[in-house]
Design an enzyme around this catalytic site. Structure first.
Site, PDB file in Angstrom:
ATOM      1  CE  LYS A  80      50.325  16.423  34.575  1.00 24.90           C
ATOM      2  NZ  LYS A  80      51.482  15.638  35.036  1.00 24.90           N
ATOM      3  CG  ASP A 121      47.744  13.883  36.560  1.00 28.32           C
ATOM      4  OD1 ASP A 121      48.374  14.612  37.359  1.00 28.32           O
ATOM      5  OD2 ASP A 121      48.272  13.344  35.576  1.00 28.32           O
ATOM      6  CG  ASN A 146      47.387  15.986  32.083  1.00 36.67           C
ATOM      7  OD1 ASN A 146      48.262  15.690  31.268  1.00 36.67           O
ATOM      8  ND2 ASN A 146      47.274  15.380  33.244  1.00 36.67           N
TER       9      ASN A 146
END
Length: 262
Positions: A209, A207, A212
């Site tokens: 991105k 995840d 984050n």
């Protein structure tokens, strides 16, 4: 310890003549309901049937606590009452993230609160437990956020991490408009280092991105949110469609995205 029975007292209770061994198949003996400790003396009060017979822990646990134990302790020294809420950082389908301050050390933290009912509804118990395990084992890396506290109550799970004051990379990029090339090289190097660390530990992140990636007070990156992370043996492969849709170049229900640890 007040009214809490000790382990030895529980063993003595099970060996009590009034406690029939055949009854173990129907209920676990509940020391908190069955004993009163007074000046070091223990008195047998009653026996109580419970629905905890499938618990695998030393003390029987309610059904809403067992699935998340031991990654999320039930009786932790720290609880939601140990903090004062400053603001809401973000909200989502499973709960919210709050900026809080600890009442004792006056330090800022980020408190992630997740709804148990939503986690059960979406069948994400294993995923949440994995997130907590990874946070515990890997948060000593300088480019990962440290998470010192986690616990559960009847309705929610709590993960408390250090509060990173610089905000996320996405918001900073929107505010500044662009990054200098030399700064981009530093960020790319730090992302590569932390992903290499996770891969060497057998973890795929899945995840990545800008939202984050947080920026700390020294200008370095901190990777957060292990909600989609997974343990993967060397050479194994995942076949799961996951991630954030707007970051996928193409997306349709027939595509399968592969990620390996090598």
């Amino acid at each position: 310890m007040g009214n809490q029975a000790t382990h030895q007292e529980t063993c003595d209770a099970v060996s009590h003549p009034d406690f029939e061994e055949k009854s173990l198949s129907h209920f676990f003996y509940d020391p908190f309901a069955s004993f009163r400790v007074n000046n070091g003396r223990t008195f047998l009060k009653s026996r109580k049937k419970t629905n905890y017979s499938h618990a695998k822990t030393v003390w029987p646990l309610p059904s809403h606590e067992v699935p998340f134990f031991p990654e999320f302790p039930i009786r932790s020294g720290t609880s939601e009452h140990s903090f004062n809420v400053i603001s809401v950082v973000s909200s989502g389908a499973f709960g919210k993230v709050l900026q809080v301050i600890h009442k004792l050390d006056a330090k800022n933290y980020a408190m992630k609160i997740m709804s148990k009912s939503m986690i059960f509804k979406e069948n994400l118990v294993h995923q949440v437990k994995t997130e907590a395990q990874i946070q515990v084992m890997c948060d000593h890396h300088p480019f990962l956020v440290h998470g010192p506290f986690r616990w559960q109550n009847k309705r929610n799970l709590f993960i408390v991490t250090d509060f990173i004051e610089g905000g996320d990379l996405q918001q900073i990029w929107q505010d500044t408009g662009s990054f200098h090339e030399d700064l981009i090289k530093i960020y790319v190097a730090e992302v590569a280092l932390v992903l290499d660390f996770l891969h060497n530990a057998g973890i795929i992140y899945r995840d990545l991105k800008m939202e984050n990636l947080l920026i700390d007070g020294s200008g370095h990156l901190k990777l957060i949110d292990f909600g989609l992370s997974k343990w993967l043996s060397f050479g194994d492969r995942c076949h799961t469609i996951c991630g954030t849709r707007q970051y996928m170049g193409m997306f349709n229900s027939r595509m399968v995205f592969h990620e390996t640890v090598s």
